[in-house]
Design an enzyme around this catalytic site. Sequence first.
Site, short mmCIF file in Angstrom:
data_model
loop_
_atom_site.label_atom_id
_atom_site.label_comp_id
_atom_site.label_asym_id
_atom_site.label_seq_id
_atom_site.Cartn_x
_atom_site.Cartn_y
_atom_site.Cartn_z
N ASN A 46 14.05 -27.69 31.32
CA ASN A 46 12.95 -27.72 30.36
C ASN A 46 13.22 -28.77 29.29
O ASN A 46 12.29 -29.35 28.73
CB ASN A 46 12.81 -26.35 29.69
N GLU A 81 12.84 -17.70 34.43
CA GLU A 81 12.98 -16.99 33.15
C GLU A 81 11.65 -17.02 32.41
O GLU A 81 11.30 -18.03 31.80
CB GLU A 81 14.07 -17.61 32.28
N ASN A 94 20.92 -9.05 30.14
CA ASN A 94 21.31 -10.39 30.59
C ASN A 94 22.13 -11.05 29.49
O ASN A 94 22.38 -10.46 28.44
CB ASN A 94 20.09 -11.21 31.04
N ARG A 152 4.75 -24.86 25.28
CA ARG A 152 5.18 -25.68 26.42
C ARG A 152 5.41 -27.15 26.10
O ARG A 152 6.13 -27.83 26.84
CB ARG A 152 4.16 -25.56 27.56
N ASP A 208 15.75 -21.72 34.01
CA ASP A 208 15.83 -21.43 32.58
C ASP A 208 14.56 -21.88 31.87
O ASP A 208 14.00 -22.94 32.18
CB ASP A 208 17.05 -22.18 32.00
N ARG A 249 20.12 -7.54 39.51
CA ARG A 249 21.21 -8.45 39.11
C ARG A 249 22.09 -7.73 38.11
O ARG A 249 21.61 -7.15 37.14
CB ARG A 249 20.64 -9.72 38.46
#
Length: 494
Positions: A116, A241, A304, A165, A204, A343
């Site tokens: 990103n 994510e 996490n 974004r 990510d 996970r």
Amino acid sequence: MFLIKGLACLALLALSHAQFATNYQSGRNGMVHLFEWKWDDIAAECENFLGPYGYAGLQVSPVNENAVIGNRPWWERYQPISYKLNTRSGNEEQFANMVRRCNNVGVRTYVDVVFNHMAANGGTTGTGGSNADPSSKSFPAVPFSSLDFNPTCAITNYADPTNVRNCELVGLRDLNQGNSWVRDKIVDFLNHLTDLGVAGFRVDAAKHMWPGDLEAIYGRLNNLNTNHGFSSGAKPYIFQEVIDLGGEAISKSEYTGLGAITEFRHSDSIGKVFRGKDQLRYLTNWGTSWGFAASDRSLVFVDNHDNQRGHGAGGADVLTYKVPKQYKMASAFMLAHPFGTPRIMSSFAFDDTDQGPPTTDGHNIASPQFNSDNSCSGGWVCEHRWRQIYNMVAFRNAVGDAQLQNWWDNGSNQISFSRGSQGFVAFNNDNYDLNSSLQTGLSAGTYCDVISGTKSGSGCTGKTITVGSDGRANIYIGSSEEDGVVAIHVNAKL
Ligand SMILES: *[C@@H]1O[C@H](CO)[C@@H](O)[C@H](O)[C@H]1NC(C)=O
Ligand SMILES: *[C@@H]1O[C@H](CO)[C@@H](O)[C@H](O)[C@H]1NC(C)=O
């Protein structure tokens, strides 16, 4: 208009490029995130522990060169300097060797990929020795220049998708994935990892990228490398994510057509339940009724690496290794229940939320040390080596895709269920003992409770549970016992 067009486009591409299969070897389940582990240590862990104990996969920390930051916080690895495979975890040769050795023992590798953004101001030297100047958006080791980034602005408004974004997350230089050079560099990076034998990617900060750009990038990914035992035509498993706890403009449903998503609501809800803020009996409809994405689109977890330390999203209800009894119960529930792709977090101990992994000298990461009971020391928590967790990975492997049956609850915080006739689990999160005759679904015999012990030859190091010819067993879980759960399965029959 734009929204409608975007959705139609997503639906179309879902058919052609989507990748939702984990690529696990058959008979294996359960992924562990070996947060900040070194590649050589992971290779050994695959051979010595993960392979033999039935784990299917592992997520590694970012593999590409990151900025070296002051006192080496864990988050420096989320500040890329280049796509060279050089980090504190090791170099490319070590990574490639690790992936091969893990594949050889049936354990697949998933890489945490950060594309990103690049590093924020201050990150001028990389872990591979490359230089960069984030203040002028210059990353010559890729190379990226200011032309490859969105204009500088801060993310301040989660009600505005364009702000989320196209602006910078905590000052991290925001790459423009609509730019063809940027796309080429990202695709080359991901395909290089696929060549080395990885089975998929954790993407990510996916919420901070446009779904259309991700779709274009995913559409150019190579098939998995058949020299590593993958079937021909297999695509990388993608889990993105996307933190969506509701109340924001961006929804996980914009991403579930492209791959799985990290289902943060699972973490939030399971934490509330096992902290006693919600009753266990409500778990009877665990799954999409709780607002989760579909099972094959949900990568599920108790905690996490972000939310265990209060970063990212999720608050005080997230369970971590610091509350071991509830953490083990929540983990056992996640692994016993058929919903999602679980996970397991494997942490290093921390007090300060910025603190990096254990080191030998303030810079080089220290290796974990192992005790005779399988647990770790040397600053490593290794939840994946806790008996209550690794024995539930074996439970998940033993029950396969057997249906959830024989649900029982006592109207509050005592529950039990079976997975067909393969496995049975009971939980007590009440302040009084559970002592009931319950239907296990299993055939008559004596079983080893894999929470309090392990089957060893013809014996059991923990409690034994006797199932009668009617499938019922007397189940006792005292409210003050070390563990609030018992579990038995066909491979733990004595
Ligand atoms: C749930 O279990 C507790 C303890 O065994 C008991 O006091 C309570 O009455 C039970 N509830 C029901 C509905 O059986
Ligand atoms: C559990 O219940 C059984 C039968 O109702 C009883 O015989 C036994 O003593 C109880 N066990 C405990 C520890 O309370």
